[in-house]
Design a protein around this motif. Sequence first.
Motif, short mmCIF file in Angstrom:
data_model
loop_
_atom_site.label_atom_id
_atom_site.label_comp_id
_atom_site.label_asym_id
_atom_site.label_seq_id
_atom_site.Cartn_x
_atom_site.Cartn_y
_atom_site.Cartn_z
N TYR A 324 59.62 -25.36 22.22
CA TYR A 324 58.96 -26.08 23.31
C TYR A 324 60.00 -26.52 24.32
N ASP A 325 59.74 -26.24 25.63
CA ASP A 325 60.65 -26.63 26.70
C ASP A 325 59.94 -27.52 27.71
N SER A 326 60.57 -28.65 28.01
CA SER A 326 60.11 -29.53 29.09
C SER A 326 61.37 -30.13 29.71
N ASP A 327 61.84 -29.53 30.79
CA ASP A 327 63.15 -29.86 31.34
C ASP A 327 63.06 -30.25 32.81
N VAL A 328 63.95 -31.15 33.22
CA VAL A 328 64.06 -31.57 34.62
C VAL A 328 65.49 -31.31 35.08
N PHE A 329 65.62 -30.59 36.21
CA PHE A 329 66.92 -30.20 36.74
C PHE A 329 67.16 -30.84 38.10
N ASP A 330 68.41 -31.18 38.35
CA ASP A 330 68.83 -31.64 39.67
C ASP A 330 69.15 -30.43 40.53
#
Length: 365
Positions: A324-330
């Motif tokens: 499962y992936d839930s990512d926040v990137f700058d």
Amino acid sequence: MRNPLGPPLRRVSVSALALAAIWAPGTAARATAPAAPPSPEAPRIPFAERYHVVQRGGFARAANASVSCRTAPGPTAEPPCSASRSGQVPAVNGNFDMFYVDVDDDPNTYNSSRAELRLPEGSRVTYARLYWGGNLLADEQKPAKDNGRVLIAEPGGQYKELLADTVVGHRAEGGMDAFQASAEITDLVRSSGSGLWTVGQVNAAMGRSGAWGGWTLVVAYQNPAEPLRTLALWDGFDSLDRAAGIRLNGLRIPRGAGGRVGLVAYNGDRGGTGDSLTYSLAGRAPTPLGDSADPADDVLNSTINDSDRVRARREPAYDNTLGYDSDVFDLGTGLAQGGDQLTFQLVSQRDAAWAGALFAAVDVQ
């Protein structure tokens, strides 16, 4: 573990139809009107805009997995479960007997997990949507009739039944039976705010044949202390086998702008290469997104990661979610020169995975 869908280096991608709206400061918030869950479930949901607004503020997010590994009894050749969860050894869900995460004290739930929603002080929630999904087919076959139902508890609250208010994606492919559902919960999040949110009864199978599942709460907020930004949320559900792009048409990015982008995806394996999330402005080469937790060539690597310095709490807080992936990137300095036609693209050169949602907050002044 993902199963091959074709030649191992076939380039594939998924995302949305180009958006036609011209966004400018002062644009009113717009969200898709909820609809009753259809029957039967749709095997494919193309990505489309769910919500957008131009306001001072940003996105907050809470997420966690619903399934993880358990240590097999007796002698075994599989990697240690605890070391895999912590990221000490590379591992994928197909290496393990996968079982449910269950952190609550309720005997009536078979899976549950918690995650902290962190809203900046002085914020007002303007939109909130919960996404949940899983694989129905492992050593057992879960009934699809439960895909559109989940339990949710606000910080300090009791479980409430939540029903999907939109199309439920349900697709059998690559030896799996995958789904995603979602529901708007703006009023509940607005009244309850920051803290640990609990989600239970995500309809996911357990067993050895690639079990996975999880949930993400995406929240748009308004805050007078933050820059004026375009906030945009897209969602859909499809395997990564269609070339397209998510584009913010008509949006002029000023020089020196910054931003963040978040992604929800399913069945990513850690340790390989060939998955990337890039963004570009008109006439410029794509810029890959990545960080220490999400390599630029392996963004679908079973992580729940955020670019914030202060990490939100999760129960459990596994480094490797095993599917499962839930990512926040700058977005870093890639927008520093300004431009228009900001486009995001998720690409895979590997095998079966699904994309569920993408959200972006980008400075407009």
